[in-house]
Design a protein around this motif. Structure first.
Motif, PDB file in Angstrom:
ATOM      1  N   ARG A 114       0.349  -1.397  -0.042  1.00 31.56           N
ATOM      2  CA  ARG A 114      -0.261   0.008   0.023  1.00 31.56           C
ATOM      3  C   ARG A 114       0.603   1.658  -0.102  1.00 31.56           C
ATOM      4  N   PHE A 115       0.548   2.289  -0.433  1.00 29.09           N
ATOM      5  CA  PHE A 115       0.683   3.118  -0.330  1.00 29.09           C
ATOM      6  C   PHE A 115       0.845   4.031   1.303  1.00 29.09           C
ATOM      7  N   ASN A 116       2.396   4.579   1.285  1.00 29.28           N
ATOM      8  CA  ASN A 116       2.853   5.624   2.807  1.00 29.28           C
ATOM      9  C   ASN A 116       3.501   6.266   2.703  1.00 29.28           C
ATOM     10  N   THR A 117       3.372   7.238   3.283  1.00 27.14           N
ATOM     11  CA  THR A 117       4.298   8.609   3.527  1.00 27.14           C
ATOM     12  C   THR A 117       5.866   7.722   4.810  1.00 27.14           C
ATOM     13  N   PHE A 118       7.240   7.582   4.250  1.00 27.35           N
ATOM     14  CA  PHE A 118       7.774   6.901   5.609  1.00 27.35           C
ATOM     15  C   PHE A 118       8.565   8.441   5.959  1.00 27.35           C
ATOM     16  N   TYR A 119       8.696   9.132   7.573  1.00 26.95           N
ATOM     17  CA  TYR A 119      10.043   9.707   7.928  1.00 26.95           C
ATOM     18  C   TYR A 119      11.236   9.401   8.152  1.00 26.95           C
ATOM     19  N   LEU A 120      11.617  10.483   8.430  1.00 30.40           N
ATOM     20  CA  LEU A 120      13.615  10.485   9.014  1.00 30.40           C
ATOM     21  C   LEU A 120      13.116  11.841  10.024  1.00 30.40           C
ATOM     22  N   THR A 121      13.612  11.704  10.620  1.00 25.08           N
ATOM     23  CA  THR A 121      14.054  13.012  11.710  1.00 25.08           C
ATOM     24  C   THR A 121      15.203  12.725  12.305  1.00 25.08           C
ATOM     25  N   ALA A 122      16.046  14.268  12.416  1.00 21.33           N
ATOM     26  CA  ALA A 122      16.918  13.434  13.165  1.00 21.33           C
ATOM     27  C   ALA A 122      16.840  15.509  14.362  1.00 21.33           C
ATOM     28  N   ASP A 123      17.574  15.316  16.012  1.00 21.75           N
ATOM     29  CA  ASP A 123      17.480  16.720  16.984  1.00 21.75           C
ATOM     30  C   ASP A 123      18.810  16.694  17.010  1.00 21.75           C
ATOM     31  N   VAL A 124      19.744  17.396  16.133  1.00 26.51           N
ATOM     32  CA  VAL A 124      20.770  17.068  17.477  1.00 26.51           C
ATOM     33  C   VAL A 124      21.085  17.710  18.209  1.00 26.51           C
ATOM     34  N   SER A 125      20.682  18.780  18.528  1.00 27.50           N
ATOM     35  CA  SER A 125      20.578  19.013  20.696  1.00 27.50           C
ATOM     36  C   SER A 125      20.428  17.605  21.268  1.00 27.50           C
ATOM     37  N   VAL A 126      20.156  16.229  20.917  1.00 26.79           N
ATOM     38  CA  VAL A 126      20.072  15.046  22.227  1.00 26.79           C
ATOM     39  C   VAL A 126      21.005  14.677  21.195  1.00 26.79           C
ATOM     40  N   GLY A 127      20.909  14.521  20.082  1.00 27.06           N
ATOM     41  CA  GLY A 127      21.738  13.193  18.509  1.00 27.06           C
ATOM     42  C   GLY A 127      21.222  12.010  18.176  1.00 27.06           C
ATOM     43  N   ASN A 128      19.799  12.418  18.042  1.00 25.73           N
ATOM     44  CA  ASN A 128      19.302  10.775  17.581  1.00 25.73           C
ATOM     45  C   ASN A 128      18.743  11.477  16.095  1.00 25.73           C
ATOM     46  N   ILE A 129      17.713   9.919  15.771  1.00 26.82           N
ATOM     47  CA  ILE A 129      17.288  10.205  14.845  1.00 26.82           C
ATOM     48  C   ILE A 129      15.880   8.873  14.926  1.00 26.82           C
ATOM     49  N   LYS A 130      15.081   9.453  14.172  1.00 26.95           N
ATOM     50  CA  LYS A 130      14.310   8.555  14.787  1.00 26.95           C
ATOM     51  C   LYS A 130      12.808   8.143  12.981  1.00 26.95           C
ATOM     52  N   LEU A 131      12.374   7.056  12.765  1.00 27.78           N
ATOM     53  CA  LEU A 131      11.966   6.895  11.548  1.00 27.78           C
ATOM     54  C   LEU A 131      10.374   6.961  11.851  1.00 27.78           C
ATOM     55  N   TRP A 132      10.006   7.387  10.938  1.00 29.59           N
ATOM     56  CA  TRP A 132       8.325   6.945  11.310  1.00 29.59           C
ATOM     57  C   TRP A 132       7.356   6.691   9.832  1.00 29.59           C
ATOM     58  N   VAL A 133       6.237   6.714  10.044  1.00 28.08           N
ATOM     59  CA  VAL A 133       4.845   6.607   9.080  1.00 28.08           C
ATOM     60  C   VAL A 133       3.733   6.479   9.139  1.00 28.08           C
ATOM     61  N   GLN A 134       3.373   7.291   8.401  1.00 31.03           N
ATOM     62  CA  GLN A 134       1.570   7.597   7.938  1.00 31.03           C
ATOM     63  C   GLN A 134       0.964   6.643   7.117  1.00 31.03           C
ATOM     64  N   ALA A 135       0.732   5.858   7.570  1.00 28.32           N
ATOM     65  CA  ALA A 135      -0.515   4.527   6.451  1.00 28.32           C
ATOM     66  C   ALA A 135      -1.424   5.286   5.867  1.00 28.32           C
ATOM     67  N   GLY A 136      -0.893   4.783   4.121  1.00 28.47           N
ATOM     68  CA  GLY A 136      -1.555   5.900   3.398  1.00 28.47           C
ATOM     69  C   GLY A 136      -1.295   6.799   2.776  1.00 28.47           C
ATOM     70  N   GLY A 137      -0.125   7.055   3.490  1.00 23.76           N
ATOM     71  CA  GLY A 137       0.759   8.256   2.670  1.00 23.76           C
ATOM     72  C   GLY A 137      -0.017  10.124   3.480  1.00 23.76           C
ATOM     73  N   ARG A 138       1.151  11.056   3.436  1.00 23.89           N
ATOM     74  CA  ARG A 138       0.437  12.245   4.039  1.00 23.89           C
ATOM     75  C   ARG A 138      -0.663  12.563   3.822  1.00 23.89           C
ATOM     76  N   GLY A 139      -1.258  13.349   4.100  1.00 24.95           N
ATOM     77  CA  GLY A 139      -3.059  13.929   4.396  1.00 24.95           C
ATOM     78  C   GLY A 139      -4.159  12.835   4.879  1.00 24.95           C
ATOM     79  N   SER A 140      -3.945  11.315   4.385  1.00 26.24           N
ATOM     80  CA  SER A 140      -4.663  10.671   5.251  1.00 26.24           C
ATOM     81  C   SER A 140      -5.312  10.591   6.780  1.00 26.24           C
ATOM     82  N   THR A 141      -6.240   9.722   6.910  1.00 28.82           N
ATOM     83  CA  THR A 141      -6.696   9.594   7.989  1.00 28.82           C
ATOM     84  C   THR A 141      -5.510   8.609   9.434  1.00 28.82           C
ATOM     85  N   SER A 142      -5.074   8.687   8.561  1.00 37.34           N
ATOM     86  CA  SER A 142      -4.219   7.572   9.014  1.00 37.34           C
ATOM     87  C   SER A 142      -3.251   8.447  10.899  1.00 37.34           C
TER      88      SER A 142
END
Length: 222
Positions: A114-142
């Motif tokens: 299925r179509f999805n939007t995955f996100y990779l973010t970085a918060d330099v202040s604490v040195g972390n990264i995160k992976l996220w997903v919105q099932a159905g893609g950006r703008g979906s109801t998920s």
């Protein structure tokens, strides 16, 4: 309810990117090369619109920088599909214990087909990264879902380095996502990629708006 603060898209969906304005860059051509990024002590948010269709889908999503940089890829072995990312330091193999590197690996098999939007973010202040997903893609109801977090010792603010990079390909070397010895580490993430699952990458970098520390925190998630 926190969700009431979400900006709505398409009448009923949720857009987790809209509070941060326009992307720094939008990419629809894969594979393609990119210039290096400067001001790399600032947070980033990378968004990938995609539809993985098989358990063997694999490839490098994007990379920026080399020994001090970030890379993001997906690897399907026919049974399981995993997504990996790293930032801040990328010179050693994936299994090497490098406190200055933030690494995260998540299983995305449930999102195949299925179509999805995955996100990779970085918060330099604490040195972390995160992976996220919105099932159905950006703008979906998920809801936005936090898949995993990788942490470093925050000793390096060179989150993505200044060397040239690419989308679906690389320039020179890319930060290591595998345990393969030097010279063969690219094999599981073939480049330049011929995959058809790339749809669009939207990157927000050098904005100085703390996006890595605030993305996803204001709104509902599961």
């Amino acid at each position: 309810m926190l969700r009431s603060r979400m900006l709505r898209a398409a009448g009923s969906g949720f857009d987790y990117e809209s509070p941060y304005g326009s992307p720094t860059a939008t990419v629809t051509s894969f594979p393609s090369l990119r210039a290096g990024l400067s001001s790399n002590s600032q947070d980033f948010c990378m968004a990938l619109d995609t539809e993985f269709t098989t358990l063997s889908d694999r490839g490098l999503i994007m990379e920026a920088g080399a020994s001090r940089g970030m890379s993001w890829g997906v690897y399907g072995d026919g049974t399981t599909v995993k997504m990996r990312a790293r930032a801040y330091s990328g010179a050693e193999s994936w299994s090497t214990n490098r406190p200055s590197a933030a690494k995260v690996e998540v299983v995305i098999t449930p999102y195949i087909g299925r179509f999805n939007t995955f996100y990779l973010t970085a918060d330099v202040s604490v040195g972390n990264i995160k992976l996220w997903v919105q099932a159905g893609g950006r703008g979906s109801t998920s809801n936005l879902v936090l898949l995993g977090t990788g942490s470093s010792d925050a000793s390096s603010t060179n989150v993505y380095g200044g060397a040239g990079g690419g989308y679906g390909t690389f320039q020179g070397n890319f930060p290591d996502l595998t345990n393969f010895v030097a010279g063969t580490y690219r094999a599981p993430y073939p480049t330049p990629s011929t995959a058809t699952w790339y749809k669009e990458v939207r990157e927000r970098t050098r904005q100085g708006n703390g996006i890595g520390g605030t993305f996803g925190n204001t709104f509902d998630r599961v």
